[in-house]
Design an enzyme around this catalytic site. Sequence first.
Site, short mmCIF file in Angstrom:
data_model
loop_
_atom_site.label_atom_id
_atom_site.label_comp_id
_atom_site.label_asym_id
_atom_site.label_seq_id
_atom_site.Cartn_x
_atom_site.Cartn_y
_atom_site.Cartn_z
N THR A 173 -2.40 -16.26 -49.56
CA THR A 173 -1.87 -17.51 -49.01
C THR A 173 -2.38 -17.71 -47.59
OG1 THR A 173 0.15 -17.17 -50.29
CG2 THR A 173 0.29 -18.72 -48.45
N CYS A 174 -2.26 -16.67 -46.78
CA CYS A 174 -2.56 -16.77 -45.35
C CYS A 174 -3.96 -17.31 -45.09
CB CYS A 174 -2.38 -15.39 -44.73
SG CYS A 174 -2.80 -15.34 -43.00
N TYR A 182 9.02 -24.26 -40.08
CA TYR A 182 7.70 -23.89 -39.59
C TYR A 182 6.60 -24.81 -40.12
CZ TYR A 182 8.57 -19.06 -37.83
OH TYR A 182 8.92 -17.97 -37.13
N HIS A 235 -3.53 -13.89 -11.51
CA HIS A 235 -3.21 -15.23 -11.03
C HIS A 235 -4.45 -16.11 -11.07
CE1 HIS A 235 -1.29 -18.34 -8.65
NE2 HIS A 235 -2.37 -18.38 -7.87
P1 FAD Z 1 0.05 -13.61 -50.19
O1 FAD Z 1 -0.76 -13.96 -49.02
O2 FAD Z 1 0.81 -14.69 -50.87
O3 FAD Z 1 -0.95 -12.92 -51.23
C1 FAD Z 1 -0.54 -12.53 -52.50
C2 FAD Z 1 -1.75 -12.48 -53.40
O4 FAD Z 1 -1.38 -11.92 -54.65
C3 FAD Z 1 -2.33 -13.86 -53.72
O5 FAD Z 1 -3.69 -13.90 -53.34
C4 FAD Z 1 -2.15 -14.01 -55.23
O6 FAD Z 1 -3.21 -14.70 -55.84
C5 FAD Z 1 -2.10 -12.55 -55.67
N1 FAD Z 1 -1.37 -12.35 -56.94
C6 FAD Z 1 -0.09 -12.72 -57.22
N2 FAD Z 1 0.22 -12.36 -58.48
C7 FAD Z 1 -0.89 -11.76 -59.00
C8 FAD Z 1 -1.20 -11.22 -60.28
N3 FAD Z 1 -0.30 -11.18 -61.28
N4 FAD Z 1 -2.43 -10.69 -60.46
C9 FAD Z 1 -3.36 -10.71 -59.47
N5 FAD Z 1 -3.12 -11.23 -58.24
C10 FAD Z 1 -1.90 -11.76 -58.02
N6 FAD Z 1 2.24 -16.37 -41.45
C11 FAD Z 1 1.96 -15.98 -40.20
O7 FAD Z 1 2.17 -14.80 -39.86
N7 FAD Z 1 1.40 -16.84 -39.29
C12 FAD Z 1 1.14 -18.13 -39.59
O8 FAD Z 1 0.65 -18.89 -38.75
C13 FAD Z 1 1.43 -18.57 -40.91
N8 FAD Z 1 1.17 -19.84 -41.27
C14 FAD Z 1 1.42 -20.23 -42.55
C15 FAD Z 1 1.14 -21.55 -42.90
C16 FAD Z 1 1.37 -21.99 -44.18
C17 FAD Z 1 1.04 -23.41 -44.55
C18 FAD Z 1 1.89 -21.08 -45.16
C19 FAD Z 1 2.10 -21.53 -46.57
C20 FAD Z 1 2.18 -19.77 -44.82
C21 FAD Z 1 1.96 -19.34 -43.51
N9 FAD Z 1 2.26 -18.04 -43.11
C22 FAD Z 1 2.00 -17.65 -41.83
C23 FAD Z 1 2.85 -17.05 -44.04
C24 FAD Z 1 1.75 -16.10 -44.58
O9 FAD Z 1 0.77 -16.85 -45.24
C25 FAD Z 1 2.38 -15.08 -45.53
O10 FAD Z 1 3.42 -14.41 -44.86
C26 FAD Z 1 1.35 -14.06 -45.99
O11 FAD Z 1 0.27 -14.66 -46.65
C27 FAD Z 1 2.00 -13.03 -46.93
O12 FAD Z 1 1.05 -12.10 -47.35
P2 FAD Z 1 1.22 -11.34 -48.75
O13 FAD Z 1 0.07 -10.39 -48.83
O14 FAD Z 1 2.59 -10.80 -48.87
O15 FAD Z 1 1.11 -12.46 -49.88
P1 NAD Z 2 11.36 -22.74 -43.31
O1 NAD Z 2 12.41 -21.85 -43.84
O2 NAD Z 2 10.71 -22.44 -42.01
O3 NAD Z 2 11.94 -24.22 -43.15
C1 NAD Z 2 12.49 -24.92 -44.21
C2 NAD Z 2 13.38 -26.03 -43.64
O4 NAD Z 2 13.73 -26.89 -44.70
C3 NAD Z 2 14.68 -25.51 -43.03
O5 NAD Z 2 14.83 -26.05 -41.74
C4 NAD Z 2 15.76 -26.00 -43.99
O6 NAD Z 2 16.98 -26.30 -43.34
C5 NAD Z 2 15.10 -27.25 -44.57
N1 NAD Z 2 15.56 -27.63 -45.90
C6 NAD Z 2 15.84 -26.83 -46.95
N2 NAD Z 2 16.16 -27.57 -48.04
C7 NAD Z 2 16.09 -28.87 -47.65
C8 NAD Z 2 16.29 -30.11 -48.33
N3 NAD Z 2 16.64 -30.16 -49.62
N4 NAD Z 2 16.12 -31.26 -47.63
C9 NAD Z 2 15.75 -31.22 -46.31
N5 NAD Z 2 15.55 -30.08 -45.63
C10 NAD Z 2 15.71 -28.91 -46.30
O7 NAD Z 2 10.30 -22.88 -44.49
P2 NAD Z 2 8.79 -23.40 -44.50
O8 NAD Z 2 8.54 -24.31 -43.35
O9 NAD Z 2 8.54 -23.87 -45.88
O10 NAD Z 2 7.97 -22.06 -44.25
C11 NAD Z 2 8.14 -20.96 -45.15
C12 NAD Z 2 7.82 -19.67 -44.47
O11 NAD Z 2 6.41 -19.58 -44.23
C13 NAD Z 2 8.44 -19.52 -43.09
O12 NAD Z 2 9.77 -19.03 -43.17
C14 NAD Z 2 7.54 -18.53 -42.44
O13 NAD Z 2 7.95 -17.23 -42.79
C15 NAD Z 2 6.19 -18.82 -43.06
N6 NAD Z 2 5.36 -19.59 -42.11
C16 NAD Z 2 5.05 -19.06 -40.89
C17 NAD Z 2 4.30 -19.78 -39.99
C18 NAD Z 2 3.98 -19.19 -38.67
O14 NAD Z 2 4.15 -17.99 -38.51
N7 NAD Z 2 3.50 -19.96 -37.70
C19 NAD Z 2 3.85 -21.05 -40.29
C20 NAD Z 2 4.18 -21.58 -41.53
C21 NAD Z 2 4.93 -20.83 -42.43
#
Ligand code: FAD
Ligand code: NAD
Length: 460
Positions: A42-43, A184, A439
């Site tokens: 995902t990341c 977020y 600074h």
């Molecule tokens: P994932 O990254 O979800 O990876 C899991 C992998 O497992 C996937 O590639 C999937 O294809 C694979 N998989 C699943 N099931 C199977 C299967 N049965 N067989 C083979 N492969 C499989 N986090 C931050 O720290 N900083 C950020 O700025 C940040 N921004 C984000 C922005 C967005 C829009 C989103 C959606 C998330 C963000 N996150 C951020 C959260 C971050 O992406 C996740 O915390 C992180 O990717 C988790 O890593 P993971 O390895 O646990 O899982």
């Molecule tokens: P989130 O938990 O940050 O925010 C979800 C928001 O949706 C909450 O404020 C909640 O009150 C609201 N909500 C829930 N149900 C609702 C409804 N029915 N109607 C209106 N509002 C509702 O979740 P997210 O933004 O989807 O992010 C998921 C996770 O991904 C985060 O918790 C974080 O761990 C990770 N993430 C991290 C970063 C980063 O590190 N910069 C960036 C993006 C995502």
Amino acid sequence: MTELTCKLLIIGGGPGGYVCGIRAGQLGVDTIVIEQEKLGGTCLNVGCIPSKAMIHAADHFHKMCTASDGPLGITAQNPAIDLAQTIAWKDGIVTRLNSGVAGLLKKAKVKLIQGTATVIDGKTVRVTGADGETTISAENLVIATGSSPVELPFLPFGDKIISSTEALSMRDIPKKLVVVGGGYIGLEIGTAFRKLGSEVTVVEAADRVLPQYDAALTAPLVASLKTLGVKVLTSVNAKTSGKDGLIIEENGKERALSADKILVTVGRRPRSDSASIQSLALTMDGPFIKIDERCQSSMRGVYAIGDVTGEPMLAHRAMAQGEMVAEIVAGHKRVWDKACIPAVCFTDPEIVTCGLSASEAKAKGIDSVTSSFPFAANGRAMTMEAETGFVRVIARKDNSLILGFQATGAGVAELSASFATAIEMGARLDDVGAIIHAHPTQSEAIQEASLAGLGHALHI
Ligand code: FAD
Ligand code: NAD
């Protein structure tokens, strides 16, 4: 059908899984990683990296659009953006990183199998991929299957209702974007689209955005959203989608918000149902796989790391868990002993939290002192037109041991390393107060906030 054996088998090549693989390979552990989509999870593919690329592009464009209104004497005429080209640039970064991860696994002599894993038992996994079926027997199994966007039953993804994945790949800037969920993702992506020119409305169920943070920490963000023209509706529930957009319920009444796209960002759910993991009947912690301080699940030899194990769902937590599990499998004595996990919200301004807040310290029965230093009194912030925000530090009252930092301001993400270093190294307010901070830098606010906690800040 191919049959393989290995010491360590990892399901999922996201930040948790691939880092676990690299470290295990470095330690000479015979390791296989299974990934059904693209390495980096995902990341790298649809999360951290694409969103930060889009935020950068949107910031750049917005600065050009508003430069003529500023005090610097700059005139910029008719800036334009070709979103398809921006997306191509973002995809180029993702592709470079994808092949970088593949190269690192190869260098560590880790075998990558592309396909979908299905667990047979705690030591056997079947992979179905383009090359057919492979059965792998392993001494240790790591579940690193990550998370997916939560779908609201009354707003199913498809057509104009999108998740962050589609939002980060749009070829056109939507005229009207409604974001459901002011957390977020909703605020990071919503702000980016506002800066690109969309009319953005955020619908948040709680009484304020980013409800997990205290109001003082989010106040500069709330003010900035207003200045940018992002409409924020709090204590409002999304009901369903209508002909032209989203139907919401506000003060007991329904009304429609017109939208070209409805971005649903109401949290992420663990993929603990992927790969038939349920068949192992592991002990769960709600929807997450329950783990101990070594990331071991309730079944011996089966570990779980990353988003599938719970909050905070952050890439750097997944990576740290992956590294630890690799070392455990290699025979090292390791337990999860981190004092803090920094979290950064890449909004405008950015928000960082690291360690305990004052209320969390109180809940633990710790008497603490809170002190802060505003960027309005920081020379570097003035030269960057970034006087909004502050650095705040929480320390024990009895011995000044630093328990936590919170900060908001332009670019404060980069201060998170100093915060985590101070906490992990057991620094006290006087330690940080005595360190020479260059600074003019924003980091001087860390030293000044620490000095303020001791009662003698210099520049305020
Ligand atoms: P994932 O990254 O979800 O990876 C899991 C992998 O497992 C996937 O590639 C999937 O294809 C694979 N998989 C699943 N099931 C199977 C299967 N049965 N067989 C083979 N492969 C499989 N986090 C931050 O720290 N900083 C950020 O700025 C940040 N921004 C984000 C922005 C967005 C829009 C989103 C959606 C998330 C963000 N996150 C951020 C959260 C971050 O992406 C996740 O915390 C992180 O990717 C988790 O890593 P993971 O390895 O646990 O899982
Ligand atoms: P989130 O938990 O940050 O925010 C979800 C928001 O949706 C909450 O404020 C909640 O009150 C609201 N909500 C829930 N149900 C609702 C409804 N029915 N109607 C209106 N509002 C509702 O979740 P997210 O933004 O989807 O992010 C998921 C996770 O991904 C985060 O918790 C974080 O761990 C990770 N993430 C991290 C970063 C980063 O590190 N910069 C960036 C993006 C995502």
